[in-house]
Design an enzyme around this catalytic site. Structure first.
Site, PDB file in Angstrom:
ATOM      1  N   LYS A 100     -33.653  -4.703  27.071  1.00 11.04           N
ATOM      2  CA  LYS A 100     -32.867  -5.111  25.908  1.00 11.04           C
ATOM      3  C   LYS A 100     -31.717  -5.944  26.409  1.00 11.04           C
ATOM      4  O   LYS A 100     -31.279  -5.805  27.549  1.00 11.04           O
ATOM      5  CB  LYS A 100     -32.322  -3.873  25.182  1.00 11.04           C
ATOM      6  CG  LYS A 100     -32.000  -4.128  23.732  1.00 11.04           C
ATOM      7  CD  LYS A 100     -33.256  -4.019  22.890  1.00 11.04           C
ATOM      8  CE  LYS A 100     -32.965  -4.123  21.419  1.00 11.04           C
ATOM      9  NZ  LYS A 100     -34.106  -3.643  20.623  1.00 11.04           N
TER      10      LYS A 100
HETATM   11  P1  NAD Z   1     -30.609  -7.802  10.962  1.00 11.79           P
HETATM   12  O1  NAD Z   1     -29.457  -8.423  11.655  1.00 11.79           O
HETATM   13  O2  NAD Z   1     -31.670  -8.669  10.412  1.00 11.79           O
HETATM   14  O3  NAD Z   1     -30.063  -6.896   9.735  1.00 11.79           O
HETATM   15  C1  NAD Z   1     -29.101  -5.899   9.936  1.00 11.79           C
HETATM   16  C2  NAD Z   1     -28.763  -5.240   8.617  1.00 11.79           C
HETATM   17  O4  NAD Z   1     -27.868  -4.152   8.876  1.00 11.79           O
HETATM   18  C3  NAD Z   1     -28.047  -6.179   7.636  1.00 11.79           C
HETATM   19  O5  NAD Z   1     -28.512  -5.930   6.325  1.00 11.79           O
HETATM   20  C4  NAD Z   1     -26.582  -5.722   7.752  1.00 11.79           C
HETATM   21  O6  NAD Z   1     -25.835  -5.958   6.572  1.00 11.79           O
HETATM   22  C5  NAD Z   1     -26.752  -4.236   8.005  1.00 11.79           C
HETATM   23  N1  NAD Z   1     -25.563  -3.636   8.608  1.00 11.79           N
HETATM   24  C6  NAD Z   1     -24.888  -4.096   9.687  1.00 11.79           C
HETATM   25  N2  NAD Z   1     -23.816  -3.305   9.911  1.00 11.79           N
HETATM   26  C7  NAD Z   1     -23.844  -2.351   8.958  1.00 11.79           C
HETATM   27  C8  NAD Z   1     -23.007  -1.245   8.659  1.00 11.79           C
HETATM   28  N3  NAD Z   1     -21.908  -0.960   9.370  1.00 11.79           N
HETATM   29  N4  NAD Z   1     -23.337  -0.459   7.592  1.00 11.79           N
HETATM   30  C9  NAD Z   1     -24.426  -0.723   6.830  1.00 11.79           C
HETATM   31  N5  NAD Z   1     -25.242  -1.755   7.085  1.00 11.79           N
HETATM   32  C10 NAD Z   1     -24.964  -2.553   8.135  1.00 11.79           C
HETATM   33  O7  NAD Z   1     -31.194  -6.728  11.990  1.00 11.79           O
HETATM   34  P2  NAD Z   1     -32.656  -6.115  12.030  1.00 11.79           P
HETATM   35  O8  NAD Z   1     -33.486  -6.957  12.913  1.00 11.79           O
HETATM   36  O9  NAD Z   1     -33.113  -5.797  10.654  1.00 11.79           O
HETATM   37  O10 NAD Z   1     -32.386  -4.754  12.838  1.00 11.79           O
HETATM   38  C11 NAD Z   1     -31.947  -3.569  12.187  1.00 11.79           C
HETATM   39  C12 NAD Z   1     -32.207  -2.369  13.095  1.00 11.79           C
HETATM   40  O11 NAD Z   1     -33.604  -2.290  13.379  1.00 11.79           O
HETATM   41  C13 NAD Z   1     -31.521  -2.408  14.462  1.00 11.79           C
HETATM   42  O12 NAD Z   1     -31.224  -1.082  14.850  1.00 11.79           O
HETATM   43  C14 NAD Z   1     -32.602  -2.963  15.371  1.00 11.79           C
HETATM   44  O13 NAD Z   1     -32.402  -2.591  16.720  1.00 11.79           O
HETATM   45  C15 NAD Z   1     -33.813  -2.276  14.783  1.00 11.79           C
HETATM   46  N6  NAD Z   1     -35.107  -2.943  15.088  1.00 11.79           N
HETATM   47  C16 NAD Z   1     -35.331  -4.228  14.731  1.00 11.79           C
HETATM   48  C17 NAD Z   1     -36.581  -4.808  15.009  1.00 11.79           C
HETATM   49  C18 NAD Z   1     -36.926  -6.206  14.578  1.00 11.79           C
HETATM   50  O14 NAD Z   1     -38.110  -6.583  14.689  1.00 11.79           O
HETATM   51  N7  NAD Z   1     -36.012  -7.003  14.065  1.00 11.79           N
HETATM   52  C19 NAD Z   1     -37.563  -4.051  15.664  1.00 11.79           C
HETATM   53  C20 NAD Z   1     -37.299  -2.730  16.002  1.00 11.79           C
HETATM   54  C21 NAD Z   1     -36.063  -2.184  15.699  1.00 11.79           C
END
Ligand code: NAD
Length: 417
Positions: free
Chosen positions: A102
């Site tokens: 990561k």
């Molecule tokens: P993203 O940046 O697309 O979206 C993040 C979301 O979280 C946004 O809606 C934002 O408003 C919200 N957010 C941020 N801070 C916040 C807070 N303090 N309170 C409430 N909401 C908050 O990110 P993503 O890619 O959707 O990733 C989200 C999670 O999923 C992370 O933990 C990431 O590690 C995990 N993840 C993502 C993927 C992927 O394919 N993108 C894969 C596995 C895991």
């Protein structure tokens, strides 16, 4: 407890249940490489700013290092070490031939122009140099990054290698736009995976997603696509929260497409006119069957679940549940589908993208979706069987499946030289 300490404690718990050798525990708890780069970028106003970036390579005994790149003001060494560790166990659990890594940059993308972001991404990629590579370490999108970020990384990397290899290194990153070599279905893969894991759990109880009331925290890549997928399967999305606030409907159903249009324009769910504004506390005590935390870490806390009504938590985000809260949930009979399983759809389709790039093919969406479902369903079956064998939680069972696969490879390969 720091996030990395939490990840290590989860490994220890799985290791205890199967009596894993002490020396293997040490290997599996510690990252192999920790790369930190400080790199200068010229800002729009002409000044230079020094940024700090990380790439933690946790383990590569099963294949090339693999994991997302996170751009957020909160990115630090402890966080990326934890996230890298979880990747090793996620890839092992869902049986893709990758290791765990990561990375990220400490930066708030919301405060930067597209031009500045492009320069930050390109300088970061350049600073990482040969620490990433198509058969060595393969980044993907995560919090604060997206398909465009991956295209900038791929383009910078490709233009830094020998000209004859340029067409051969597209797979140095996954999660690219489809036009630039991405896989069909990668954008929605993590959300689809969340829905598959929930459907698998419900099938064991002769239930379906149809009619279930769901609350989702986060409406970025994971949250939005989880909402779309579950909505299409007949679930009722009734509450959504993000960094701007939380909204809920009482006797109606939220339309993910319409909410997405609002979020695209307003920058968050706050102010959505077809729903009422609620507090974070009201969000976590909402009258729903399922909560999907799909935002950031440490969101499901003992205080927030005091009045929890949901009976199922599906962890779309990485590390959303604190240790204390998890104990409380287990004691209260709440089902927790753990992050290493629930959000693994993304890395599975990242693997498909890497394979397609390697053989210069593009698979139809139906094939990507079919293979994703097969692979994740199989991982869910393995977790259920490990639970039955060891009478443990789903998270413990997921670690047991992953640890057993990793330990088998160490047994057979040994450490050489
Ligand atoms: P993203 O940046 O697309 O979206 C993040 C979301 O979280 C946004 O809606 C934002 O408003 C919200 N957010 C941020 N801070 C916040 C807070 N303090 N309170 C409430 N909401 C908050 O990110 P993503 O890619 O959707 O990733 C989200 C999670 O999923 C992370 O933990 C990431 O590690 C995990 N993840 C993502 C993927 C992927 O394919 N993108 C894969 C596995 C895991």
């Amino acid at each position: 407890m720091s996030l990395f300490a939490m990840a290590q404690a989860q490994i220890e718990r799985g290791a205890d249940l199967i009596g894993l050798r002490d020396d293997y525990r040490v290997l599996l708890r510690s990252p192999k490489n920790e790369v930190i780069v400080n790199f200068p970028v010229q800002l729009d106003d002409g000044r230079f700013e020094l940024f700090r970036g990380y790439r933690i390579q946790h383990n590569n005994v099963l294949g090339p290092y693999k994991g997302g790149m996170r751009f957020s003001p909160d990115v630090d060494l402890d966080e990326v070490k934890a996230l890298a560790t979880w990747m090793t166990f996620k890839t092992a659990l869902v049986n893709v031939p990758f290791g765990g890594a990561k990375g990220g940059v400490t930066i708030d993308p919301a405060e930067r122009s597209d031009e500045e972001m492009s320069r930050v991404v390109r300088r970061f990629t350049h600073a990482l140099g040969n620490n990433i590579g198509p058969e060595h370490d393969i980044p993907a999108p995560d919090l604060g990054t997206n398909a465009q970020t991956m295209v900038w990384m791929m383009d910078t990397y490709a233009n830094s290698v020998n000209g004859l290899d340029r067409q051969n290194v597209k797979r140095v990153v996954t999660g690219k736009t489809v036009a630039c070599g991405g896989s069909l279905g990668r954008d929605k893969a993590t959300g689809t995976g969340v829905a598959i894991c929930l459907a698998h759990h419900l099938e064991n109880e002769d239930r379906t997603v149809d009619g279930l009331r769901v609350a989702i925290q986060g409406f970025g890549n994971v949250g939005e696509h989880t909402a779309r997928e579950l909505h299409a399967m007949g679930a009722h999305i009734v509450a959504v929260a993000d960094h701007t606030g939380a909204v809920m409907v009482e006797d109606a159903v939220l339309d993910p497409e319409d909410l997405w249009r609002h979020v695209s324009e307003a920058g968050g769910v706050s102010g959505y006119r077809h729903a009422d504004t609620i507090s974070t506390e009201e969000f976590f005590s909402a009258d729903v069957d399922v909560i999907v935390p799909a935002a950031i870490e440490n969101q499901v806390t003992p205080e927030r679940i005091e009045r929890l009504k949901a009976q199922i938590i599906v962890e779309g985000a990485n590390g959303p549940t604190t240790r204390d809260a998890e104990q409380q949930l287990v004691d209260g009979g709440v089902v927790v589908i753990p992050d290493v399983l629930a959000n693994a759809g993304g890395v599975i389709v990242s693997y498909f993208e890497w394979v397609q790039n390697k053989v210069s093919q593009q698979w139809p969406l139906s094939e990507v979706d079919y293979r994703l479902r097969q692979q994740l369903w199989d991982a869910c079956d393995h977790v259920d069987r490990a639970r039955e064998r060891h009478h443990c939680t789903r998270r413990e069972a997921a670690y047991i499946v992953a640890i057993e696969r990793l330990a088998q490879v160490y047994d057979q390969r040994g450490i050489w030289p």
